[in-house]
Design an enzyme around this catalytic site. Structure first.
Site, PDB file in Angstrom:
ATOM      1  N   ASP A 440      57.994 -16.895  -9.330  1.00 13.01           N
ATOM      2  CA  ASP A 440      58.224 -16.171 -10.572  1.00 13.01           C
ATOM      3  C   ASP A 440      59.540 -16.611 -11.212  1.00 13.01           C
ATOM      4  O   ASP A 440      60.427 -17.177 -10.549  1.00 13.01           O
ATOM      5  CB  ASP A 440      58.270 -14.666 -10.244  1.00 13.01           C
ATOM      6  N   ASP A 505      51.084 -10.888 -17.733  1.00  9.84           N
ATOM      7  CA  ASP A 505      51.223  -9.639 -16.983  1.00  9.84           C
ATOM      8  C   ASP A 505      50.248  -8.593 -17.497  1.00  9.84           C
ATOM      9  O   ASP A 505      50.187  -7.484 -16.958  1.00  9.84           O
ATOM     10  CB  ASP A 505      52.648  -9.094 -17.125  1.00  9.84           C
TER      11      ASP A 505
HETATM   12  C1  DGJ Z   1      56.719 -10.465 -13.176  1.00  2.00           C
HETATM   13  C2  DGJ Z   1      55.353 -10.961 -12.838  1.00  2.00           C
HETATM   14  O1  DGJ Z   1      54.751 -11.519 -13.958  1.00  2.00           O
HETATM   15  C3  DGJ Z   1      54.551  -9.839 -12.223  1.00  2.00           C
HETATM   16  O2  DGJ Z   1      53.237 -10.238 -11.987  1.00  2.00           O
HETATM   17  C4  DGJ Z   1      55.231  -9.399 -10.963  1.00  2.00           C
HETATM   18  O3  DGJ Z   1      55.188 -10.441 -10.018  1.00  2.00           O
HETATM   19  C5  DGJ Z   1      56.651  -8.995 -11.254  1.00  2.00           C
HETATM   20  N1  DGJ Z   1      57.366 -10.016 -11.968  1.00  2.00           N
HETATM   21  C6  DGJ Z   1      57.386  -8.686  -9.991  1.00  2.00           C
HETATM   22  O4  DGJ Z   1      58.697  -8.433 -10.201  1.00  2.00           O
END
Ligand code: DGJ
Length: 701
Positions: A440, A505
């Protein structure tokens, strides 16, 4: 003119190597055996007119202000207070090696050498390099971009807009007088400006019109530009965006641009964007074999890691046929919420007192792979790493740093910081049976300077690539996902090192219909993470039934991001049915040709055709109320015109149709039509409720 003709699978280019910086004189349809490329010289000769210089400067791959080019120069930079700012290159040779052409040009006055490489296969790849040949003086580089001329009939520009949880929304604008431009300084590809531009003939659509598309394969700052010159000529220009003074070339040093990957079709956007997919699929690192259906713990438990609950979640995941369990954020050090812990990549004794072993053994014992979340490019001010090495943050001395999600960027261009993170991740992967990493990156680069005080975004991007490369070398069996607050880092360069992207997300199926449609213009379905979320979306609050959520996620790399502990037995059975359906069609979905269909605004229609056109799976979704009571017949061009296809509805559990008093009879038994009929006449669908979808299967007889 000295013309070199490269033939690709779908288009050709002709390059003039005699001008200095090379000039693309044709980028478009295959020319056929009979065409003499030298005719381009005569046919394309432009008259001199009043009010213009006495030369017509070409739109070369790196156009030169000093030669009279009136647009944005491809190379900008200088030495000592402005010297050598308008270079003019002369030819210095070229080399043709199969599908690869390398052209070299030099400017002895400015002491620079330019090398441009063209490679044409499924797509056209262009990359340039500038070398400072001065023995004594540094060259301050402001930008080196790739410029691609497009014909004057390209009258519209197709680009994107986006934000967190709403990526890849296509936007169409008429090509303006002057220029269209976007600039991204977020230190990642960004939610709002994926590095991708299309130009096309008026109203170019999925199956009609000529389209030229260009993608900058780069995960950092970038800019895209499309200009119409006063003399009518047009060009696309893409490159890395450098902050003032960010890059300087010492004597003998070079800078190489990211690759521009370009596609063209005279049969619309779908055919053009399939070339991006084929280009990605041809890379040696493209994932082979079925993409495991996964469960991700983020929206199921967030930071609330409890071994028993996670084990139960794994039990339920295995029961519905899931093949990979991904433990998201919250497993390490002091990370009990998003205000702390980044940089401390050891297992939290609070969340996992006996380490990750018990969970991993449980997951793998159920026959699933284990995956884990990391965010290696970051450091929380509240972390042991930051307390020990505050100087490793990518900030600028003398200024209070701007935080984002309570965190700072870790300056990976500092060898000690790089080694520290590498060793932690290496140990994590060495000591645990981890098959998958969700990598991430959740904040922008803002005003960060490297150790030398200059802007650090370029060096950081390069260091991230190096870190990924080293880890992949060390752990070749581990797959990596590129995530950046959802889809803020989706590009072909990160995809050399990763096996899928987290597209957004947003798990709301309605939003996902458009997000995935837009993303499919750059990446194929097997690289596009698509999850079935809970009934009520966590990011939008909307409710959707399982059939719509499933119909939407089915077409990507399927995952489930839902607290399975809250499901009834009937819901688990339905989910199992959906996972099984995906697994059944996965070979087609993940290796076929992605197609999108032109329809009215209320609908999103797309699908996948087997490359031999023996089979197709198609989705028709209603995304808003429509002007008409029933949808228009769905036309599916591109199947084999004279082949007979049996078309049937593929029912999904719990699926409901709209307010029909009768439904078309083919819905219960299927219908046989030729590919031509399906493409030209189409198939009448029943009325559907907004926020629902129908899946069709076509099988050649
Ligand atoms: C942002 C990501 O896009 C989410 O899917 C998740 O992994 C969160 N970060 C976790 O902090």
């Amino acid at each position: 003119m000295e013309l070199i003709h490269l033939r690709g699978r779908s288009s050709d280019i002709v390059v003039d190597t005699a001008q200095g910086a090379p000039v693309i004189v044709h980028w478009g349809a295959p020319l056929g055996a009979e065409t003499d490329p030298s005719a381009f010289g005569t046919a394309g000769e432009r008259p001199l007119v009043h009010g213009s210089p006495d030369v017509v400067a070409p739109i070369s791959v790196v156009p030169e202000h000093g030669s009279g080019f009136p647009g944005r120069p491809g190379l900008r930079g200088h030495r000592r207070r402005g010297v050598a700012w308008a270079p003019r290159f002369v030819p210095a040779g070229h080399e043709l090696d199969g599908h690869r052409l390398t052209v070299t040009a030099r400017d002895d006055v400015a002491a620079l050498v330019l090398t441009v490489v063209f490679e044409l296969d499924d797509a056209l790849v262009v990359q340039a390099e500038i070398t400072n040949t001065s023995p004594t003086e540094r060259y301050l580089l402001d930008s080196l971009s790739i410029t691609l001329p497009v014909p004057q009939q390209a009258a519209e520009i197709g680009t994107f807009t986006g934000r967190w949880t709403r990526e890849f929304h296509p936007v169409r604008v008429p090509w303006p007088h002057g220029a269209f431009t976007y600039e991204n300084r977020r230190g990642r590809a960004s939610h709002e400006h994926p590095p991708l531009i299309f130009a096309g003939t008026p109203a170019f659509a999925e199956w009609q019109g000529s389209v030229w598309g260009a993608h900058l394969a780069w995960s950092g700052n970038h800019t895209g530009f499309a200009e119409r010159l006063p003399d009518g000529r047009r060009y696309l220009q893409m490159g890395e965006l450098l902050h003032p003074g960010e890059l300087s070339l010492e004597p003998g040093q070079s800078y190489r641009t990211p690759e521009v990957i370009a596609v063209h079709s005279d049969a619309g956007l779908t055919a053009a964007t399939q070339q991006f997919h084929r280009h990605l699929r041809a890379r040696p690192s493209h994932p082979a074999g079925p993409r495991p259906v996964l469960v991700n713990t983020w929206e199921a438990v967030y930071f609330d890691h409890d071994l028993d609950r996670l084990r139960e979640l794994a039990d339920r995941a295995a029961r519905v046929g899931i093949e990979r369990f991904v433990l998201d954020d919250g497993w390490f050090a002091g990370r009990r919420d998003d205000t702390r812990g980044l940089g401390d990549w050891w297992v939290s004794p609070d969340a996992h007192p006996n380490g990750l072993g018990p969970l991993i053994e449980h997951v793998t014992g159920l026959g699933m792979e284990f995956g884990i979340w990391v965010e290696p490019e970051m450091v929380s001010p509240d972390s042991e790493l930051y307390r020990a090495h505050p100087e490793w943050a990518l900030t600028t001395d003398g200024y209070e740093p701007v935080l984002a999600r309570h965190q700072l960027v870790l300056d990976l261009a500092r060898p000690a910081a790089f080694t520290h993170v590498f060793e932690q991740l290496d140990a994590l992967l060495r000591d645990h049976a981890i098959s998958f990493v969700k990598w991430d990156m959740n904040r922008d680069h803002i005003g960060g300077s490297g150790a030398d005080g200059a802007a650090g975004s370029h060096a950081q991007t390069v260091a991230v690539y190096r870190l990924l490369d080293l880890l992949r070398d060390r752990h070749p069996q581990v797959e990596i996902e590129s995530c950046s607050s959802g889809g803020a880092r989706v590009d072909h360069e990160i995809l050399r090192r990763t096996s899928r992207v987290w597209t957004s997300d947003c798990n709301d199926a309605l939003e996902r219909q458009t997000i995935q449609l837009g993303a499919s213009m750059l990446i194929p379905p097997e690289l596009m993470g698509a999850h079935i979320g809970p009934e009520r979306s966590h990011t939008t609050g909307r409710r959707h039934d399982l059939a719509f959520r499933a119909a939407t996620a089915l077409f990507g790399h399927l995952g489930v991001e839902w607290n399975l502990l809250s499901l009834t037995d009937a819901e688990l059975d339905a989910l199992h049915e959906i996972v099984t359906l995906h697994q059944r069609f996965r070979p087609l979905l993940h290796a076929g040709d992605s197609v999108r269909f032109d329809t009215e605004d209320a609908y999103v229609a797309h699908g996948v055709y087997a490359t031999d056109r023996s089979e197709a799976l198609v989705s028709f979704a209603v995304v808003t109320t429509s002007a008409g009571l029933i949808p228009p017949p769905l036309r599916m061009p591109g199947l084999e015109p004279d082949r007979q296809y049996r078309v049937e509805r593929l029912p999904l559990p719990g699926e409901r149709l709209g307010p029909n008093r009768s439904i078309p009879t083919w819905m219960s038994g299927g219908v046989t039509m030729t590919g031509r009929q399906l493409g030209d006449f189409g198939l009448q669908l029943p009325a559907l409720h907004p926020e629902s979808a129908l899946i069709l299967r076509c099988v050649a007889l």
